[in-house]
Design an enzyme around this catalytic site. Structure first.
Site, mmCIF file in Angstrom:
data_model
loop_
_atom_site.group_PDB
_atom_site.id
_atom_site.type_symbol
_atom_site.label_atom_id
_atom_site.label_comp_id
_atom_site.label_asym_id
_atom_site.label_seq_id
_atom_site.Cartn_x
_atom_site.Cartn_y
_atom_site.Cartn_z
ATOM 1 C CB CYS A 477 -1.039 0.196 1.165
ATOM 2 S SG CYS A 477 -0.489 -0.391 2.915
ATOM 3 C CG ASP A 601 -8.285 2.255 1.048
ATOM 4 O OD1 ASP A 601 -7.084 1.789 0.846
ATOM 5 O OD2 ASP A 601 -9.076 1.957 1.680
ATOM 6 C CG HIS A 603 -5.389 -0.935 1.457
ATOM 7 N ND1 HIS A 603 -5.339 0.403 2.085
ATOM 8 C CD2 HIS A 603 -4.337 -1.445 1.768
ATOM 9 C CE1 HIS A 603 -4.605 0.494 2.853
ATOM 10 N NE2 HIS A 603 -3.885 -0.725 2.719
#
Length: 650
Positions: A477, A601, A603
């Site tokens: 990440c 994000d 992810h």
């Protein structure tokens, strides 16, 4: 004694006539022959002064402006900063503008130019108040105060592009120069004669100018118009033909013939969305002749040993024209003079190094923020963009245009590509790239009332888990956040390096001694400190790091984060525990302390579908504590925030 005439008005299109009220010197006021005489489209700072630093160096200024200004724009006046003798300084500004206007026009059209009105503006150095004066002609005895009739245009882009269009002409030229080997000093004279022949050829009756639209639409496209050299008119003033052109014959077909009247969707007024016309030049050697003739070859033997030198020019001229201007005048008075001026400018640069490695010159067009119309710049490609000479050229341009001296706005990557559709611009798109840009645009609001919104400035690409088929789920990440940050620096033209892969990021950390060689190819996490090392090594970018002991403390940093987005505008990496995010903005109520964080994000593991990303909450506003009482930032974890700083560069 001044006269007051409220029936005459000044129209100001540019947002700021004066950037700084205490800034000394002159600013040239730019207008257009297609607008009323006292219309100001933009301003350009006078940057070349004479040896006494008291008045402009008119020769240097005219050389610069002849290149910088598109044909279709001209000098209508000047602005000077002063706190006394207002009318005297207005007269001085008008005199300077008239003198420069004659030089920029090449010294021709003196009678017409003498009769044109000119505007003198005096800015009070203490209050910034502007005093407007007009002079009807060069022979006018006095000035007229017109300050009571100044109109500031609410929609300047609409005013400019609803009335006008852009014409472009590209012309590669090879000039052969045969010079005596034992007398190389003759090369310059021979080159001069050869270039004079090229200029004369542009006005030759055998030249053919093909005019056509560049629009690629499903609607019926107008047929090209062919103009012959013999049809061109180089003497008539184009301001006499602003209205009334009809499509009755090729001499009177106007630019509007190629302008789209039914553009789909809401109109967007800018140089990029303007109507565009392409002009191509051919030599027509197959005209009918009353006499029959056979091909003839002539042989002229050289009287002494000679050398051949071929000098290449790549001309690219952009011009602004009123839509109702007949094409014959658009070519005669805009395209051909533009080509001649650009050719002469390049020739002047090449001449001192004619027999050495002469400079590789190329014309670029830019539409920098705050300047309504495009500008033209000629760069020497022999120098890299980071070399001192090129940096100096760009700094001078930033100063003249009133641009900030810490933003790269006039690099070649910023150049306009007006005549190529985005779908085929493979030069600016990474091969095989399916990355989404600016995914936060269009998302729902944060829900913070009475707040101030502070967002990332400029574009970025969304890097996330599994992109390009690389499986970094569970460990990559921070790498993805770093890739998004580097994409921002690429898209803002601070760097031209490719966005590095995970392995290249690891390699950089090994090279600086932060990691052992076994780190390369591993799945080890990295954090804010490592990201700062990589940004410094690959981009020369410095970073500020904010440490907080708990996620509960992050709302306390909202004011500082808001200042970062307002002043720096770069994406921020947030790392806490085993997770990393990219922060794109904050929405902060300074009174109540309520705030929300715009999180991108990394992810996410799905496909590049904007709707899916937004609906899934992978890009959206997050409050420290949501409506269900859940903490987005964990209270038992410390967080590091990486705030990349914009490089101070042009």
């Amino acid at each position: 004694m001044e006269n007051v005439d409220n029936h005459r008005s000044v129209r100001v299109l540019c947002p700021n006539l004066l950037l700084y009220k205490n800034e000394p010197g002159l600013r040239w006021l730019i207008g257009s022959p297609f607008f009323p005489p006292l219309t100001v489209v933009s301003t350009l700072k006078c940057i070349h002064l004479d040896d006494s630093n008291s008045s402009p160096n008119y020769n240097q200024e005219s050389d610069d402006l002849r290149t910088l200004l598109l044909k279709g724009f001209d000098i209508v006046g000047a602005l000077i900063v002063a706190n006394s003798e207002i009318e005297k300084n207005a007269a001085k500004a008008i005199h300077s503008a008239r003198r420069l206007r004659k030089l920029v026009s090449g010294g021709g059209g003196g009678g017409e130019l003498d009769k044109k009105e000119a505007l003198g503006v005096v800015a009070d150095s203490e209050t910034g108040k502007l005093h407007f004066f007009a002079s009807k002609s060069d022979s006018s005895a006095g000035l007229e105060r017109v300050g009571d009739a100044v109109v500031y245009e609410d929609q300047p882009e609409k005013y400019l592009w609803e009335r006008g269009c852009l014409l472009r002409c590209q012309l590669p030229i090879k000039v052969p120069v045969y010079y005596p080997l034992h007398n190389p000093s003759d090369a310059e004279k021979i080159f001069q004669r050869a270039t004079e022949g090229v200029i004369a050829k542009l006005k030759d009756p055998k030249m053919a100018y093909i005019v056509e639209t560049t629009a690629q639409t499903s609607a019926e496209i107008p047929h090209p118009v062919i103009l012959r050299g013999g049809q061109l008119d180089f003497s008539t003033n184009i301001s006499h033909f602003k209205e009334g052109a009809q499509d009755s014959d090729s001499n009177l077909v106007s630019c509007a013939h190629f302008c789209l009247n039914n553009k789909s969707g809401l109109p967007v007024y800018s140089a990029k969305s303007a109507d565009k016309i392409q002009v191509s030049i051919l030599i027509n050697n197959s005209e009918k002749s009353p006499k029959s003739a056979a091909p003839v070859i002539e042989y002229f033997p050289a009287v002494e040993e000679t050398r051949l030198l071929v000098v290449e020019f790549k001309l690219e001229v952009l011009s602004y024209a009123a839509k109702d201007l007949p094409l014959v005048f658009a070519v005669s008075k805009l395209i051909v003079p533009g080509l001649v001026d650009q050719f002469n400018s390049m020739k002047k640069t090449i001449l001192p190094n004619l027999l050495a490695q002469h400079p590789q010159l190329r014309s670029y067009h830019f539409s920098p923020p705050g300047v309504l119309h495009p500008v033209n710049v000629i760069y020497e490609l022999n120098y890299g963009e980071a070399e001192v000479k090129q940096v100096g050229v760009r700094k001078s341009l930033h100063l003249r245009l009133g641009l900030p001296l810490n933003r790269p706005l006039l690099r070649t990557a910023n150049a306009l590509n007006l005549f190529t559709s985005d779908s085929v611009r493979s030069d600016s798109i990474q091969k095989g790239s399916t990355l989404l840009k600016d995914v936060h645009i269009g998302i729902p609001t944060s829900g913070v009332s009475g707040s101030t919104l502070s967002l990332v400035q400029g574009s970025y690409e969304y890097y996330h888990y599994m992109h390009d088929g690389f499986n970094d789920s569970g460990w990559g990440c921070a790498y993805r956040s770093l890739q998004t940050i580097i994409s921002w620096f690429r898209l803002q033209h601070y760097t031209s390096i490719e966005v590095p892969s995970h392995r290249e990021i690891q390699q950089s950390l090994v090279e600086i001694g932060d990691k052992d060689s076994s780190f390369i190819g591993s799945r080890e996490w990295i954090g804010a400190i490592e990201l700062s090392f990589v940004l410094d090594k690959l981009l020369g970018v410095s970073c500020k790091i904010i440490n907080v002991r708990s996620g509960a403390e992050l709302p306390e940093k909202c004011r500082e984060l808001a200042l970062h987005f307002e002043n720096q505008g770069t994406p921020i990496m947030i790392g806490g525990g085993v997770l990393a995010y990219t922060l794109l903005g904050v929405d902060y109520n300074e009174v109540s302390g309520d705030c929300a964080f715009l999180i991108l994000d990394p992810h996410y593991t799905g496909s590049e579908e904007h709707k899916k990303i937004i609906n899934g909450g992978w890009c959206g506003w997050k409050k420290a504590v949501d409506s269900k009482g859940k903490n987005f930032f964990l209270h038992d974890k410390f967080y590091n925030l990486l705030l990349p700083q914009r490089p101070n560069m042009v």
